[in-house]
Design a protein around this motif. Structure first.
Motif, PDB file in Angstrom:
ATOM      1  N   UNK A  85       0.827  -1.207   0.000  1.00 13.21           N
ATOM      2  CA  UNK A  85       0.000   0.000   0.000  1.00 13.21           C
ATOM      3  C   UNK A  85       0.865   1.263   0.000  1.00 13.21           C
ATOM      4  N   UNK A  86       1.995   1.220   0.651  1.00  7.09           N
ATOM      5  CA  UNK A  86       2.843   2.401   0.753  1.00  7.09           C
ATOM      6  C   UNK A  86       3.848   2.560  -0.362  1.00  7.09           C
ATOM      7  N   UNK A  87       3.802   1.705  -1.377  1.00  8.82           N
ATOM      8  CA  UNK A  87       4.804   1.751  -2.452  1.00  8.82           C
ATOM      9  C   UNK A  87       4.421   2.798  -3.489  1.00  8.82           C
ATOM     10  N   UNK A  88       4.722   4.047  -3.179  1.00  3.81           N
ATOM     11  CA  UNK A  88       4.490   5.150  -4.109  1.00  3.81           C
ATOM     12  C   UNK A  88       5.810   5.482  -4.795  1.00  3.81           C
ATOM     13  N   UNK A  89       5.785   5.594  -6.118  1.00  2.00           N
ATOM     14  CA  UNK A  89       7.033   5.865  -6.837  1.00  2.00           C
ATOM     15  C   UNK A  89       6.765   6.799  -8.015  1.00  2.00           C
ATOM     16  N   UNK A  90       7.817   7.440  -8.457  1.00  3.03           N
ATOM     17  CA  UNK A  90       7.720   8.349  -9.598  1.00  3.03           C
ATOM     18  C   UNK A  90       8.363   7.700 -10.822  1.00  3.03           C
ATOM     19  N   UNK A  91       7.632   7.682 -11.925  1.00  2.00           N
ATOM     20  CA  UNK A  91       8.131   7.147 -13.197  1.00  2.00           C
ATOM     21  C   UNK A  91       7.901   8.213 -14.261  1.00  2.00           C
ATOM     22  N   UNK A 134       1.157   4.377  -8.106  1.00  2.00           N
ATOM     23  CA  UNK A 134       0.887   3.550  -6.941  1.00  2.00           C
ATOM     24  C   UNK A 134       0.590   2.141  -7.454  1.00  2.00           C
ATOM     25  N   UNK A 135       1.633   1.411  -7.866  1.00  2.00           N
ATOM     26  CA  UNK A 135       1.427   0.172  -8.613  1.00  2.00           C
ATOM     27  C   UNK A 135       0.949  -1.013  -7.782  1.00  2.00           C
TER      28      UNK A 135
END
Length: 396
Positions: free
Chosen positions: A197-203, A209-210
């Motif tokens: 749930x906390x895996x926020x990333x910038x691509x 939020x995959x």
């Protein structure tokens, strides 16, 4: 003579209140922070019998004040409160990238993880917004917070409404990707900030939020343990090599089959973006949804790019490849074929039986060889529901 623009004055909290009254409508508040959802929430019926809207609010502080978040409340268009987080409960559902105690320093960013629940038969809101209660202070010459002056043009305590988002389409119905009893939905959704749930990333400059609804499926053995024997031996895990089944009809659009097994209970080695999911397979299941099966055994994939797979078909075996410290199947749906450059989509499983839910902290204990402690929640038969975090379930 030096002139000071109104915008600069407001940012520094120095503007005259008369000027602000002339410039803002009654429902417009100088909020000091911005609020923006990463993506629209998609409703999903959980195993608790409630419909969940799980989504994230990115809160940025672009000014030169300190802002403490006191309450974040989801509301509908009529202003009705749908759910709220405050105090310690808010802190548990936040990622604060700088600062502490729910306080965003100048230039700071926070992400608030929302879980808005509805009774199964409730009318679902078509749009949700966030009502924020906050407290602000100036930044002193030493860079530390200092109270606003008595004649400041804005209030220290204030509230505003922002972060509106429409509600998206409902969850996708899929079949269970595994068979057998004692499967644990580790790091599942929705009311805690888990590793998924906390895996926020910038691509490419865009927040993603995959893994919002991803589940790491692990299995309890006959002794209700994750493993029996040497924790570093793959043979100690009874479900290592279990068959993985396609959850839906689809076409293989992405795969990887070059990763060797990691040593269980040890930090994963050699991880790069290309192999983070280990040996994996992605299928396009239609209507903008893609199914992702990760950490499979090398050489176990039974499909290749372009192949069509049928629901229930065996497509691989549970392994311990990629970013993995114990055998498991990472399963999720997403809105694109790239496991990282996508947003997670909710899913419900056609059928499963619930044994209960791991007691708090027991997931971590299992990794140390402890026996499962299962609390009697959400027991019984479930149809077209999402297994929730740490639920123990059986598949036919």
């Amino acid at each position: 003579m030096r002139f000071l623009s109104l915008s600069v004055a407001c940012a520094g909290l120095l503007a005259a209140s008369a000027a602000m009254a002339q410039s803002l409508k009654p429902d417009e508040i100088l909020s000091s922070v911005t609020v923006q959802p990463i993506s629209e929430p998609n409703p999903v019926l959980g195993a608790d019998g409630r419909v969940h809207l799980a989504y994230e609010l990115v809160i940025n502080n672009p000014g030169n004040v300190f802002v403490r978040l006191d309450k974040v409340e989801a509301i509908d268009d009529a202003g009705k409160s749908l759910s709220s987080l405050e105090g310690e409960e808010l802190a548990k559902m936040m990622h604060l990238y700088s600062g502490r105690d729910r306080q965003l320093p100048p230039g700071g960013t926070a992400i608030v993880f929302m879980d808005v629940g509805f009774a199964r038969d409730d009318k679902l809101a078509q749009r949700v917004s966030a009502r924020i209660e906050a407290f602000r202070e100036n930044a002193g010459a030493d860079g530390k917070p200092t109270p606003l002056p008595a004649d400041a043009p804005v209030s220290a305590h204030y509230s505003f409404i922002g972060g509106a988002t429409t509600v998206g389409k409902p969850a996708v119905v899929v079949e269970p990707p595994l068979r057998g009893t004692g499967w644990v939905a580790a790091d599942g959704c929705c009311d805690a900030v888990t590793a998924h749930r906390g895996a926020v990333m910038a691509v490419n400059g865009r927040l993603r939020i995959p893994e919002r609804f991803a589940i790491d499926w692990i299995r309890l053995d006959a002794g209700s343990r994750l493993f029996t024997g040497n924790a570093q031996d793959l043979a100690s895990y009874s479900f290592y090599g279990a068959e993985v089944h396609a959850a839906a009809d689809g076409v293989v659009v992405n795969l990887y089959d070059q990763a060797d097994e990691q040593i269980p209970s040890q930090p994963a080695r050699g991880i790069v973006p290309a192999n983070i999911g280990g040996n994996m397979l992605v299928t396009d299941i239609g209507n903008g949804a893609f199914a992702f099966y990760a950490h499979l055994q090398r050489g176990s994939l039974r499909a290749k790019l372009g192949d069509r797979v049928k629901a229930g078909q065996v497509i691989g075996r549970v392994g311990n490849t990629g970013n993995s410290t114990a055998p498991h199947l990472h399963f999720q749906l997403m809105d694109g074929p790239s496991p990282l450059n996508a947003n997670s989509l909710p899913f419900v499983l056609t059928r499963f039986s619930g044994q209960g839910v791991l007691a708090p902290g027991n997931e971590e204990e299992l990794e140390q060889g402890a026996v499962a402690r299962i609390e009697p929640r959400w027991r019984g038969e479930h149809a077209n529901q999402l297994p929730l975090n740490d639920q123990v379930v059986d598949f036919q």
